[in-house]
Design an enzyme around this catalytic site. Structure first.
Site, PDB file in Angstrom:
ATOM      1  N   HIS A 141       9.662  12.137  53.253  1.00 26.68           N
ATOM      2  CA  HIS A 141      10.896  12.095  54.058  1.00 26.68           C
ATOM      3  C   HIS A 141      10.507  12.353  55.516  1.00 26.68           C
ATOM      4  CE1 HIS A 141      15.059  12.221  54.949  1.00 26.68           C
ATOM      5  NE2 HIS A 141      15.372  13.417  54.527  1.00 26.68           N
ATOM      6  N   ARG A 156      16.028   1.478  63.927  1.00 25.24           N
ATOM      7  CA  ARG A 156      15.529   2.624  64.701  1.00 25.24           C
ATOM      8  C   ARG A 156      14.094   2.345  65.136  1.00 25.24           C
ATOM      9  NH1 ARG A 156      16.508   7.186  60.319  1.00 25.24           N
ATOM     10  NH2 ARG A 156      15.441   5.582  59.109  1.00 25.24           N
ATOM     11  N   HIS A 185      11.402   2.024  52.215  1.00 22.62           N
ATOM     12  CA  HIS A 185      12.607   2.838  52.326  1.00 22.62           C
ATOM     13  C   HIS A 185      13.414   2.741  51.042  1.00 22.62           C
ATOM     14  CE1 HIS A 185      16.280   4.597  53.999  1.00 22.62           C
ATOM     15  NE2 HIS A 185      15.451   5.156  54.873  1.00 22.62           N
ATOM     16  N   SER A 218      17.423  15.253  52.750  1.00 20.63           N
ATOM     17  CA  SER A 218      17.844  16.383  53.589  1.00 20.63           C
ATOM     18  C   SER A 218      19.365  16.489  53.679  1.00 20.63           C
ATOM     19  CB  SER A 218      17.216  16.281  54.980  1.00 20.63           C
ATOM     20  OG  SER A 218      17.520  15.051  55.587  1.00 20.63           O
ATOM     21  N   ASP A 262       9.717   6.154  61.171  1.00 25.10           N
ATOM     22  CA  ASP A 262       8.556   7.040  61.303  1.00 25.10           C
ATOM     23  C   ASP A 262       7.271   6.296  61.666  1.00 25.10           C
ATOM     24  OD1 ASP A 262      10.081   9.282  60.632  1.00 25.10           O
ATOM     25  OD2 ASP A 262       9.885   8.840  58.506  1.00 25.10           O
TER      26      ASP A 262
END
Ligand code: CMX
Length: 428
Positions: free
Chosen positions: A264, A319, A310, A234, A367
């Site tokens: 993504h 995160r 990843h 992105s 995620d």
């Protein structure tokens, strides 16, 4: 005029001088990395071809914003993070208030945006609505107007900052409005000028939040997803588009379109689907053995384990860790969160062995957990989750665009070759 603008204005000549005098004048012809044929065919993984000063992802320690590890920023609010991304400094109280005032002034969403969203078929994906909403406002680009009037190259960054503030100020209302329209949640909830950016977003979604925990989660979510270097799909897409001097509306919309892919940003939607499928199959949080079998059977049919792996990270994503701490504090009894925890206990060991160890990063990314927390607070429409990711990631798109123009970066145009070119090269 907000201090943010002055800060950026004063920083640009210093960074330009640093690049010219300390980097290019001494090292211009040195090689930063060799590119193998495997990398050319392998999505350019590991190829260094871009500078991004807003953030850096260390494979083992994860995201750093302007050199600060993310774990040290989790108590900040998104506006502070935007200021940090753009300037390298956390704003003082006054600077923060000025930025927030500026956002409030620009927050009103034009009525035609709602008409456009409402005109779309009901089964349109919320990310499509989000991207279209940004494009619908493109006619208002300050960059576009000033460019047409002959703006100097040295002023591109400032017009990009104006477009950034215009877009960012409206994002919470647009994203929340999409939620309310798409899922027939009732009237739009008005913007509240007494609230911060994240607080407003949480309120306008209309999720009941008697203890203010959901607003805390939204702020954390918006901080954690703000930026992740320049080469992810992105951010890179957004930069490439912007490098053609397509204004920020085009660039933000393009970046969001990249974020909408399941490898993504859409992975968070896929993750919660995965967690819910486990819940449904076992009717409760499964045992370790049951979960191992479930994960193995998912891999066996050729599916990925969403939320794991990843392109850059080689350790648990900080995160993920930040959300995990939030979950332990506020959601410790929630079944979806318990499944996420149990997956974390079993998946890395399975992925380390899987396919002869072909998976470079067997650990969870952000995620793997974000959806389970949103779900607990009643945000159960999981095809919406990538929109929230997008609201945050636009902070990074904007900061990167402002700095790229500040440094007068050229159009991005790597070289491609054909199979024959490669065969020919090595024949010789
Ligand atoms: N489950 C199963 N297989 C996986 C896997 C996973 N979670 N992660 C990687 N692999 C596989 C790849 O598909 C690839 O297989 P092939 O060689 O058969 O094509 C192999 O392992 C090597 O891949 P890699 O080098 O480890 O990973 P990539 O850099 O190519 O891809 C990513 C990275 C994120 C796309 C991949 O790990 C993946 O698909 N993960 C699941 C989806 C996900 O969580 N995406 C969110 C990432 C965060 C974000 O960008 O938003």
């Amino acid at each position: 005029m907000p201090r943010l603008r002055e800060k950026i204005r004063s920083r640009i000549p210093k960074i330009r001088a640093k690049i010219k005098d300390e980097i290019l004048s001494k090292h211009a012809d040195k090689v930063v990395c060799n590119v193998t044929v495997k990398q050319v065919y392998g999505g350019m993984r590991g190829v260094i071809g871009l500078v991004c000063n807003s953030s850096y992802v260390d494979p083992y320690q994860g995201l750093h914003i302007r050199g600060i590890p993310l774990a040290e920023l989790t108590d900040r609010i998104p506006e502070e993070i935007f200021y940090l991304l753009c300037t390298g400094e956390i704003p003082g109280k006054q600077d923060l208030e000025r930025l927030q005032e500026e956002m409030h002034l620009r927050s009103e969403v034009p009525e035609y945006v709602w008409n456009v969203i409402r005109a779309l078929p009901k089964d349109t994906h919320p990310m499509t609505m989000f991207s279209i909403a940004i494009m619908a406002m493109e006619k208002n680009s300050i960059f576009k107007e000033k460019y047409a009037a002959g703006m100097r190259k040295a002023d591109y960054w400032e017009a990009t900052l104006d477009d950034s503030l215009e877009i960012l100020a409206k994002l919470p209302a647009i994203a929340a409005g999409i939620y309310r329209i798409r899922y027939s949640m009732g009237d739009l909830i008005p913007y509240d000028k007494s609230l911060d950016w994240g607080g407003n977003y949480a309120k306008m979604l209309g999720i009941p939040d008697p203890k203010g925990e959901f607003a805390k989660l939204v702020r954390l979510y918006l901080v954690l997803h703000c930026d992740h270097e320049g080469g992810n799909v992105s951010a890179f897409t957004s930069r490439v588009v912007n490098s053609a001097l397509s204004n920020l509306y085009y660039a933000v919309s393009a970046g969001l379109n990249g974020l909408a892919g399941p490898l993504h940003g859409l992975a968070n939607q896929e993750c919660l689907k995965f967690v819910l499928s486990i819940q449904e199959k076992f009717d409760k949080a499964p045992s370790k053995k049951e979960l191992i079998d479930f994960v193995l059977s998912t891999l066996k049919v050729g599916k990925v384990i969403p939320g794991y792996g990843h392109a850059v990270l080689r350790e648990t994503d900080p995160r993920f860790t930040a959300f995990y701490k939030f979950g332990d504090k506020y959601c410790s009894k929630e079944e979806t969160f318990l499944i996420v925890k149990r997956l974390f206990e079993v998946v890395p060991d399975i992925l380390k062995e899987y396919g002869g160890g072909k998976i470079a990063d067997p650990y969870p990314n952000v995620d793997a957990i974000s959806g389970s927390l949103l779900f607990k607070y009643g945000l159960t429409m999981f095809d919406y989750y990538t929109v929230m990711f997008g609201v945050s990631r636009v902070l990074g798109f904007c900061a990167q665009a402002i700095m790229a123009h500040g440094l007068q970066a050229p159009i991005i145009r790597p070289k491609s070759v054909t199979n024959e070119w490669i065969l020919d090269k090595f024949k010789k």
